[in-house]
Design a protein around this motif. Structure first.
Motif, PDB file in Angstrom:
ATOM      1  N   GLN A  84       0.796  -1.229   0.000  1.00 27.53           N
ATOM      2  CA  GLN A  84       0.000   0.000   0.000  1.00 27.53           C
ATOM      3  C   GLN A  84       0.828   1.278   0.000  1.00 27.53           C
ATOM      4  N   PHE A  85       2.078   1.223   0.454  1.00 28.27           N
ATOM      5  CA  PHE A  85       2.884   2.445   0.545  1.00 28.27           C
ATOM      6  C   PHE A  85       4.130   2.396  -0.332  1.00 28.27           C
ATOM      7  N   TYR A  86       4.873   1.285  -0.244  1.00 30.38           N
ATOM      8  CA  TYR A  86       6.074   1.204  -1.070  1.00 30.38           C
ATOM      9  C   TYR A  86       5.718   1.177  -2.547  1.00 30.38           C
ATOM     10  N   ALA A  87       4.594   0.559  -2.884  1.00 36.74           N
ATOM     11  CA  ALA A  87       4.170   0.529  -4.292  1.00 36.74           C
ATOM     12  C   ALA A  87       3.974   1.944  -4.829  1.00 36.74           C
ATOM     13  N   LEU A  88       3.390   2.822  -4.020  1.00 33.37           N
ATOM     14  CA  LEU A  88       3.185   4.207  -4.443  1.00 33.37           C
ATOM     15  C   LEU A  88       4.522   4.927  -4.582  1.00 33.37           C
ATOM     16  N   PHE A  89       5.411   4.737  -3.618  1.00 32.83           N
ATOM     17  CA  PHE A  89       6.753   5.330  -3.692  1.00 32.83           C
ATOM     18  C   PHE A  89       7.481   4.857  -4.951  1.00 32.83           C
ATOM     19  N   TYR A  90       7.383   3.572  -5.239  1.00 33.34           N
ATOM     20  CA  TYR A  90       8.060   2.998  -6.400  1.00 33.34           C
ATOM     21  C   TYR A  90       7.528   3.602  -7.699  1.00 33.34           C
ATOM     22  N   LEU A  91       6.220   3.741  -7.783  1.00 29.37           N
ATOM     23  CA  LEU A  91       5.615   4.325  -8.982  1.00 29.37           C
ATOM     24  C   LEU A  91       6.043   5.776  -9.174  1.00 29.37           C
ATOM     25  N   GLN A  92       5.945   6.555  -8.118  1.00 28.72           N
ATOM     26  CA  GLN A  92       6.181   7.993  -8.235  1.00 28.72           C
ATOM     27  C   GLN A  92       7.659   8.347  -8.322  1.00 28.72           C
ATOM     28  N   THR A  93       8.464   7.735  -7.452  1.00 28.25           N
ATOM     29  CA  THR A  93       9.851   8.162  -7.294  1.00 28.25           C
ATOM     30  C   THR A  93      10.805   7.418  -8.212  1.00 28.25           C
ATOM     31  N   ILE A  94      10.623   6.110  -8.340  1.00 26.12           N
ATOM     32  CA  ILE A  94      11.572   5.309  -9.118  1.00 26.12           C
ATOM     33  C   ILE A  94      11.138   5.178 -10.570  1.00 26.12           C
ATOM     34  N   LEU A  95       9.854   4.924 -10.807  1.00 26.93           N
ATOM     35  CA  LEU A  95       9.387   4.749 -12.185  1.00 26.93           C
ATOM     36  C   LEU A  95       8.945   6.056 -12.829  1.00 26.93           C
ATOM     37  N   LYS A  96       8.916   7.132 -12.082  1.00 23.00           N
ATOM     38  CA  LYS A  96       8.574   8.456 -12.617  1.00 23.00           C
ATOM     39  C   LYS A  96       7.198   8.488 -13.281  1.00 23.00           C
ATOM     40  N   VAL A  97       6.256   7.729 -12.700  1.00 27.79           N
ATOM     41  CA  VAL A  97       4.871   7.843 -13.154  1.00 27.79           C
ATOM     42  C   VAL A  97       4.308   9.123 -12.552  1.00 27.79           C
ATOM     43  N   ASN A  98       3.536   9.856 -13.329  1.00 30.43           N
ATOM     44  CA  ASN A  98       2.940  11.101 -12.858  1.00 30.43           C
ATOM     45  C   ASN A  98       2.316  10.919 -11.476  1.00 30.43           C
ATOM     46  N   VAL A  99       2.566  11.876 -10.573  1.00 31.83           N
ATOM     47  CA  VAL A  99       2.135  11.753  -9.178  1.00 31.83           C
ATOM     48  C   VAL A  99       0.638  11.490  -9.083  1.00 31.83           C
ATOM     49  N   LYS A 100      -0.156  12.233  -9.837  1.00 32.97           N
ATOM     50  CA  LYS A 100      -1.608  12.062  -9.795  1.00 32.97           C
ATOM     51  C   LYS A 100      -2.014  10.699 -10.349  1.00 32.97           C
ATOM     52  N   THR A 101      -1.410  10.310 -11.455  1.00 32.61           N
ATOM     53  CA  THR A 101      -1.735   9.015 -12.055  1.00 32.61           C
ATOM     54  C   THR A 101      -1.383   7.872 -11.109  1.00 32.61           C
ATOM     55  N   ALA A 102      -0.208   7.967 -10.480  1.00 32.36           N
ATOM     56  CA  ALA A 102       0.214   6.930  -9.541  1.00 32.36           C
ATOM     57  C   ALA A 102      -0.740   6.840  -8.350  1.00 32.36           C
ATOM     58  N   SER A 103      -1.173   7.989  -7.867  1.00 27.78           N
ATOM     59  CA  SER A 103      -2.112   8.005  -6.748  1.00 27.78           C
ATOM     60  C   SER A 103      -3.440   7.363  -7.123  1.00 27.78           C
ATOM     61  N   ILE A 104      -3.895   7.639  -8.339  1.00 31.58           N
ATOM     62  CA  ILE A 104      -5.148   7.039  -8.811  1.00 31.58           C
ATOM     63  C   ILE A 104      -4.995   5.521  -8.946  1.00 31.58           C
ATOM     64  N   ILE A 105      -3.858   5.078  -9.477  1.00 32.16           N
ATOM     65  CA  ILE A 105      -3.602   3.642  -9.627  1.00 32.16           C
ATOM     66  C   ILE A 105      -3.721   2.934  -8.285  1.00 32.16           C
ATOM     67  N   VAL A 106      -3.051   3.470  -7.277  1.00 32.36           N
ATOM     68  CA  VAL A 106      -3.070   2.830  -5.951  1.00 32.36           C
ATOM     69  C   VAL A 106      -4.454   2.936  -5.324  1.00 32.36           C
ATOM     70  N   ALA A 107      -5.108   4.078  -5.489  1.00 26.41           N
ATOM     71  CA  ALA A 107      -6.442   4.259  -4.908  1.00 26.41           C
ATOM     72  C   ALA A 107      -7.452   3.277  -5.503  1.00 26.41           C
ATOM     73  N   VAL A 108      -7.397   3.097  -6.823  1.00 26.06           N
ATOM     74  CA  VAL A 108      -8.322   2.161  -7.474  1.00 26.06           C
ATOM     75  C   VAL A 108      -8.020   0.729  -7.041  1.00 26.06           C
ATOM     76  N   ALA A 109      -6.742   0.381  -6.961  1.00 30.61           N
ATOM     77  CA  ALA A 109      -6.367  -0.968  -6.521  1.00 30.61           C
ATOM     78  C   ALA A 109      -6.860  -1.232  -5.102  1.00 30.61           C
ATOM     79  N   LEU A 110      -6.733  -0.244  -4.232  1.00 31.95           N
ATOM     80  CA  LEU A 110      -7.213  -0.377  -2.849  1.00 31.95           C
ATOM     81  C   LEU A 110      -8.726  -0.528  -2.813  1.00 31.95           C
ATOM     82  N   LEU A 111      -9.408   0.264  -3.620  1.00 32.01           N
ATOM     83  CA  LEU A 111     -10.864   0.211  -3.648  1.00 32.01           C
ATOM     84  C   LEU A 111     -11.352  -1.157  -4.125  1.00 32.01           C
TER      85      LEU A 111
END
Length: 302
Positions: A84-111
């Motif tokens: 739930q947390f490292y996955a978001l860090f990995y998307l945003q910081t390491i893979l350089k996925v747009n911050v908003k897009t990464a947040s939506i990805i994790v939010a939808v997966a959680l939902l």
């Protein structure tokens, strides 16, 4: 809102809104009655006069605390924080996925995964808690690297390593993702232009399913693992250390290990090691508790 507005004042809004949530939770807590079992042992005068001493100074119960920590909650904590947390860090910081897009990805997966907390809790009621939790830890150990390699491919910007820099004032480490240019040299990666959002969401969803598998049964296990007179004191230590310390260290250790190795997958080694320890200890010494009838302590159901 704009990045400037968010940096200036927007970040305060969630904290202000939390006042409402805290007020609601406080109201609910004040309206809640004590558990019937605690009320029963309290009326019978059999509560512990020295709960800390009884919980931790006596080896029989201290052993239960240690087994619950290293055989259940430590692994649960790192699986939870990774999914739930490292996955978001990995998307945003390491893979350089747009911050908003990464947040939506994790939010939808959680939902999407949210109902499975209840599903796996129900499964543990019927078939047992121990092996469900152990399966989650084992799956995490075996599949984290392939999952995160698939996430790297789905991001689409070919991040191959990271470079680190330390802030001279704060000492904080920052990571710069690196890709390979046409000449074969490593250069800073740009923001992922067209990440495969459905695939990334699915890969995070799978990680959250692991969370559900271990988190769904954990509360019931902890309640059943300790006697009522010292239950709250006893279960608090393994639960909070497992989550707050072992789980809470996942992002911090991940940053430092990635920075020191320049390996974008090295941050997974820590949760994989802890989950492995939990799997081994839990498999060997953790007791199955789902058949425990906690009401027997006070003479049965009333």
């Amino acid at each position: 809102m704009s990045k400037e507005d968010f940096s200036s004042w927007g970040w305060r809004i969630p904290f202000l809104l939390s006042i409402l949530l805290v007020s609601i939770s406080l109201y609910i807590r004040l309206k809640m009655k004590e558990s019937p079992i605690f009320t029963s042992i309290k009326s019978a005068g059999t509560t512990s006069a020295q709960p800390l001493k009884d919980a931790f100074a006596k080896w029989e119960n201290g052993k239960r605390v240690l087994i619950s920590l290293f055989g259940a909650t430590a692994g649960q904590g790192v699986v939870w924080y990774t999914g739930q947390f490292y996955a978001l860090f990995y998307l945003q910081t390491i893979l350089k996925v747009n911050v908003k897009t990464a947040s939506i990805i994790v939010a939808v997966a959680l939902l999407l995964a949210m109902p499975f907390f209840t599903v796996f809790g129900a499964i543990s009621d019927k078939f047992g808690r121990k092996w469900l939790m152990m399966a989650a830890c084992l799956l995490a150990v075996l599949t984290y690297i392939p999952i995160y390699k698939a996430m790297q491919g789905a991001a689409g910007n070919n991040v191959v390593s990271v470079k680190s820099a330390k802030n001279k004032t704060t000492g904080a480490i920052s990571l710069t993702p690196m890709t390979v240019d046409s000449a074969g040299a490593q250069v800073p990666a740009k923001e992922a232009p067209s990440p495969n959002v459905p695939l990334l969401t699915f890969l995070v969803f799978v990680q959250v399913i692991y969370v559900c598998m271990v988190y769904g049964p954990i509360a019931a296990y902890l309640v059943e693992a300790f006697p009522a007179r010292i239950r709250y004191t006893s279960l608090s230590l393994p639960y909070h250390i497992g989550n707050g310390v072992f789980g809470g260290l996942v992002p911090l250790v991940g940053v430092y290990v990635c920075a020191s190795t320049q390996n974008i997958y090295a941050g997974l080694y820590y949760p994989m090691i802890v989950a492995s320890v939990t799997f081994v200890i839990g498999s060997l010494v953790l007791k199955e508790t789902h058949g425990t009838k906690i009401w027997d302590e006070v003479g049965g159901m009333r």
